[in-house]
Write an enzyme that holds these catalytic residues in place. Structure first.
Site, mmCIF file in Angstrom:
data_model
loop_
_atom_site.group_PDB
_atom_site.id
_atom_site.type_symbol
_atom_site.label_atom_id
_atom_site.label_comp_id
_atom_site.label_asym_id
_atom_site.label_seq_id
_atom_site.Cartn_x
_atom_site.Cartn_y
_atom_site.Cartn_z
ATOM 1 N N GLY A 182 10.441 69.057 -14.962
ATOM 2 C CA GLY A 182 10.336 67.894 -15.859
ATOM 3 C C GLY A 182 9.860 68.421 -17.466
ATOM 4 N N ARG A 183 9.668 68.919 -17.662
ATOM 5 C CA ARG A 183 8.890 69.963 -19.242
ATOM 6 C C ARG A 183 10.639 70.583 -19.917
ATOM 7 N NH1 ARG A 183 4.412 74.008 -18.158
ATOM 8 N NH2 ARG A 183 3.132 72.184 -17.924
ATOM 9 N N PHE A 233 1.354 65.420 -22.860
ATOM 10 C CA PHE A 233 2.209 65.097 -21.446
ATOM 11 C C PHE A 233 2.225 66.682 -20.619
ATOM 12 C CE2 PHE A 233 5.608 63.190 -22.099
ATOM 13 C CZ PHE A 233 5.816 62.087 -21.950
ATOM 14 N N GLU A 234 2.838 66.418 -19.779
ATOM 15 C CA GLU A 234 3.699 67.452 -18.684
ATOM 16 C C GLU A 234 2.620 68.765 -19.004
ATOM 17 O OE1 GLU A 234 7.328 66.984 -17.683
ATOM 18 O OE2 GLU A 234 7.990 64.937 -18.348
ATOM 19 N N GLY A 235 1.520 68.968 -19.487
ATOM 20 C CA GLY A 235 0.776 69.926 -19.778
ATOM 21 C C GLY A 235 0.887 70.076 -21.561
#
Lengths: 527, 93
Positions: free
Chosen positions: A258-259, A378-380
Site C-alpha cells: 500500500g505504501r 494515511f497508511e502511517g
C-alpha cells in the site's frame, strides 16, 4: 548449485531475456492504455467539484482492466509485480489523484491480503470478480481510537461454531462507499491468544454491515472515504485470511504494498505539477523576460526535477527489491515518507511559480497540493514512521547496518558517489554516538530518532538516484547529480542538528507545557 | 541479608513482568512465563522491548546499553540482564 548452473546456460539466459523483454513490452502497452484511458475518461476538476467519481468512469475502468493489475492471470488479472503496478498508478495519478487512489488502493491494500493469504476457495469466489471490477476492494484497519497504533484496535472477531462474528466500526475507509469486499483487521483474542489480531474478508451485502455517508475532505475529494460499521456480522470461517491470529504481521506486509503504490501516486502528482510549471514559466513574462529564466525560478524548477528523479528512483528500487524477494518493510516506509513529503513540496513550489494564478482552482495546481497533503498522513503518519525507522536504525548492530556501496556509477557521478560514502560514514558514526550516549533510553528522544531517520532516508534516496542513473543520457545524469547533492545536504543538515537535539527538546518541553496549561497562545505581559 | 536481596530481586522481576503485561495490554500478568520469548511467544516487537528496558532503566536508575540489550530473547533473559546491571551499578544495595 543447480540454479546457478541453469542460469549460466546461454540458451536459458536468452529465453529469460526474451521473457523479460515481453514483460517490458506488455507493461509498456498497459501503461500506454492507462494514459489513453486517463486522457479520455478522467476530468479531475469535475471529480473534485462533484466530490465523487462517476459510476460510468468506474465501469469504464473495469472494462479497461484497471482493477485486475495485481490479480493472478488464472483469475483473470494481469499479475503485474508491485513495481509494474506502481508504473500504471503513477501514470493515472499524473492525470488525477482521486482516481489513481481508488485504483491503487484496490490493487494494493484492497486485494493484497486475499491474494497472499486467502484460501483457494475464497480466491476462486472473489478474485475473478475483483479482477473484472464487478466488485471493488477496500481495506479497513483504522478506527477513531486506532490510527498509527494498530494495537489499539477495538473491533473484535470471535469464533461462533463454524463461523466467526465481527463487531466494531472502521473509519476513513478508502473505496468504502462503492466497495463490494472489505478486508478488515480485528482483535481476535479467542483466535491466537490475548493479543492476537486477524484479517477477515467481509462482503458488503452481509447482514450487519452498514456503510456511512461520504466524508467531506480537503483533497482527493473524488475518492470515497466512509465509516463502515459491523454489528454482529456472521461470516464463514474460511473468510479469515491465512492463520488466524497473524493479522498484524499480514497487515504489515499488505502495508508495504500500500505504501509503495501510494508513493507512486505521489510521483504522478509531482510530475503533473512539474509539467504545469514547465509550460507556464516560459510563457509568463515579467520585467521583460520569461520568469523561467530568472535564477530564483530556475532553483525551484531544477529542485522539483531533482526531487522527482529521486522519488521515481525510490519507488523503482522498492519494486525491484520486492521482485528479488527481499524484505521491503523498511524501504517501503522510507519510500512513503520521502515521496509524500517531496510531492507536497513540489506542488507547493508549483503554486509559488504560478503566482496568484496558482491559487485559483480552475488551473488545477492548487488541487494537486490539496490531494498530496493526506499522503503524509494515511497508511502511517510520516512522523510516526520516522520514529519507528529511527528506532530500527539504532537497534541494528553496526554490522547489520552495513554500507551500501555503488559497484558501478557513471564516471561523471563518481564524485557525488564518494561524497555519498562520506555522509553514510557520518551517519554510522552518529548512530554509534547516540547508542552510547542514550543506551536504551534513546527511544525517549523522538527528535533524535526522527533526525537520524531523515538522514538515513535522504541517503537511501541518494543511493537510489545514483543507481537509477546507470547508462542514462547526459540530461538525466545532470538531474541525478543535483538530486544526490541536495539529498546529501539534507542528510548532513539532519546529522548536524543532532548535537542540539537536547536543547531543542528542552525548549519544546518548556513551551508546550505552558501552552497546554494555558490552552491558548498567551499575550506577552510586559514589566 | 540474603532474604532481603532475594526479596528485592523478586520485586524487580515482578515489576518487569507487570511492565511486559502493561506494554502488551494483557489483563493477567500471571499468564506470562519466564521462558516466554518476547518476540515469538509474546509478539513484542523491538520497539516494545526497548520501551520495556527504557522504563526499567528509568525506574531503577540504570544505564543499559543498546547493544547488550539486543541479545535478550526471553523474560528470564530480561530479568537476568537487569539483575546483572543492577548488581554492577548499585553494588551496595
Amino acid at each position: 548449485m543447480p540454479n546457478n548452473t541453469l542460469m549460466s546456460d546461454p540458451i536459458v539466459q536468452s529465453h529469460q531475456a526474451v521473457r523479460e523483454a515481453t514483460d517490458r513490452s506488455m507493461l509498456g502497452l498497459v501503461v500506454e492504455q492507462a494514459r489513453r484511458f486517463a486522457a479520455r475518461e478522467i476530468d479531475p476538476i469535475a471529480f473534485d467539484r462533484a466530490a465523487q467519481l462517476p459510476r460510468r468512469v468506474l465501469k469504464a475502468a473495469a472494462e479497461a482492466g484497471l482493477f485486475g493489475l495485481a490479480i493472478p492471470e488464472s483469475y483473470g488479472g494481469l499479475a503485474l509485480s508491485l513495481g509494474d503496478i506502481c508504473q500504471v498508478v503513477s501514470e493515472l495519478a499524473t492525470r488525477d489523484g482521486s482516481f489513481a487512489t481508488s485504483i491503487g488502493l484496490h490493487n494494493g491494500l484492497g486485494t493484497r491480503g486475499l491474494i497472499a493469504y486467502g484460501s483457494q476457495s475464497l480466491k476462486e469466489k472473489w478474485l475473478p470478480k475483483l479482477a473484472s471490477g464487478e466488485a471493488i476492494a477496500s481495506f479497513a484497519a483504522t478506527e477513531t481510537g486506532a490510527g498509527s497504533d494498530l494495537m489499539a484496535i477495538r473491533t473484535t472477531l470471535t469464533p461462533r461454531g463454524e463461523q466467526v462474528r465481527l463487531d466494531g466500526e472502521k473509519s476513513y475507509v478508502t473505496n468504502g462507499g462503492f466497495a463490494g469486499l472489505y478486508t478488515v483487521l480485528a482483535r481476535s483474542p479467542e483466535m491466537g491468544g490475548a493479543r492476537a489480531h486477524s484479517l477477515v474478508c467481509v462482503p458488503r451485502d452481509t447482514p450487519g454491515v452498514e456503510v456511512g455517508a461520504e466524508e467531506h475532505k480537503m483533497g482527493l475529494r473524488g475518492s470515497s472515504t466512509v465509516t463502515v460499521s459491523f454489528d454482529g456480522v456472521m461470516l464463514p470461517m474460511e473468510n479469515v485470511l491465512g492463520t488466524s491470529g497473524q493479522g498484524i504481521a499480514y497487515a504489515q506486509h499488505i502495508l508495504t504494498w500500500g505504501r509503495t503504490i501510494m508513493a507512486s501516486g505521489c510521483i504522478g502528482a509531482a510530475r503533473n505539477a512539474l509539467n504545469a510549471v514547465l509550460s507556464y514559466v516560459i510563457e509568463r513574462k515579467q520585467f521583460g523576460r520569461s520568469i523561467g529564466h530568472f535564477g530564483a525560478s530556475r532553483a525551484h524548477v531544477a529542485t522539483m526535477a531533482a526531487k522527482l528523479w529521486a522519488m521515481e528512483a525510490m519507488v523503482e528500487r522498492t519494486g525491484i527489491e520486492d521482485i528479488n524477494g527481499g524484505s521491503i518493510d523498511g524501504i517501503s516506509g522510507a519510500t512513503k515518507v520521502f515521496c509524500s513529503d517531496e510531492a507536497f513540496d513540489i506542488c507547493d513550489r508549483a503554486i509559488q511559480l504560478h503566482g496568484a494564478l496558482g491559487f485559483l482552482s480552475d488551473l488545477g495546481v492548487e488541487r494537486l497540493l490539496r490531494d498530496a497533503r493526506v499522503t503524509r498522513i494515511f497508511e502511517g503518519a510520516n512522523d510516526v514512521i520516522l520514529v519507528f525507522a529511527g528506532t530500527a536504525l539504532i537497534a541494528l548492530s553496526r554490522s547489520d547496518a552495513g554500507r551500501r556501496c555503488h559497484a558501478t556509477v557513471e564516471p561523471d557521478l563518481e564524485e557525488v558517489a564518494r561524497a555519498w560514502e562520506r555522509v553514510e560514514q557520518e551517519l554510522q558514526e552518529s548512530l554509534d554516538r547516540v547508542r552510547k550516549k542514550y543506551g536504551v533510553k534513546a527511544i525517549r528522544h523522538q527528535l533524535v530518532l526522527q533526525r537520524l531517520a531523515r538522514a538515513h532516508i535522504a541517503l537511501q534516496a541518494a543511493s537510489a538516484s545514483l543507481w537509477r542513473a546507470r547508462a542514462v543520457d547526459a540530461v538525466a545524469r545532470s538531474v541525478a547529480r543535483l538530486s544526490v547533492q541536495q539529498l546529501l545536504a539534507t542528510a548532513k543538515e539532519n546529522l548536524s542538528t543532532l548535537e542540539s537535539s537536547e536543547i531543542d527538546e528542552s525548549n519544546h518541553l518548556q513551551v508546550t507545557e505552558a501552552l497546554y496549561r494555558l490552552g491558548a497562545m498567551p499575550q506577552p505581559v510586559r514589566a | 541479608m540474603n532474604s532481603h536481596v532475594n526479596n528485592d530481586q523478586s520485586k524487580r522481576r515482578q515489576r518487569i513482568i507487570a511492565l511486559v503485561a502493561e506494554i502488551l495490554e494483557l489483563d493477567d500478568p500471571k499468564s506470562i512465563k519466564p521462558t516466554d520469548r518476547l518476540r515469538e511467544d509474546l509478539g513484542m516487537d523491538s520497539l516494545g522491548s526497548l520501551e520495556l528496558l527504557s522504563t526499567i532503566s528509568e525506574e531503577l536508575k540504570l544505564d543499559l546499553e543498546m547493544e547488550d540489550a539486543m541479545g535478550i530473547s526471553t523474560i528470564e533473559d530480561a530479568c537476568a540482564f537487569v539483575e546483572h546491571h543492577y548488581a554492577e551499578q548499585h553494588p551496595n544495595e
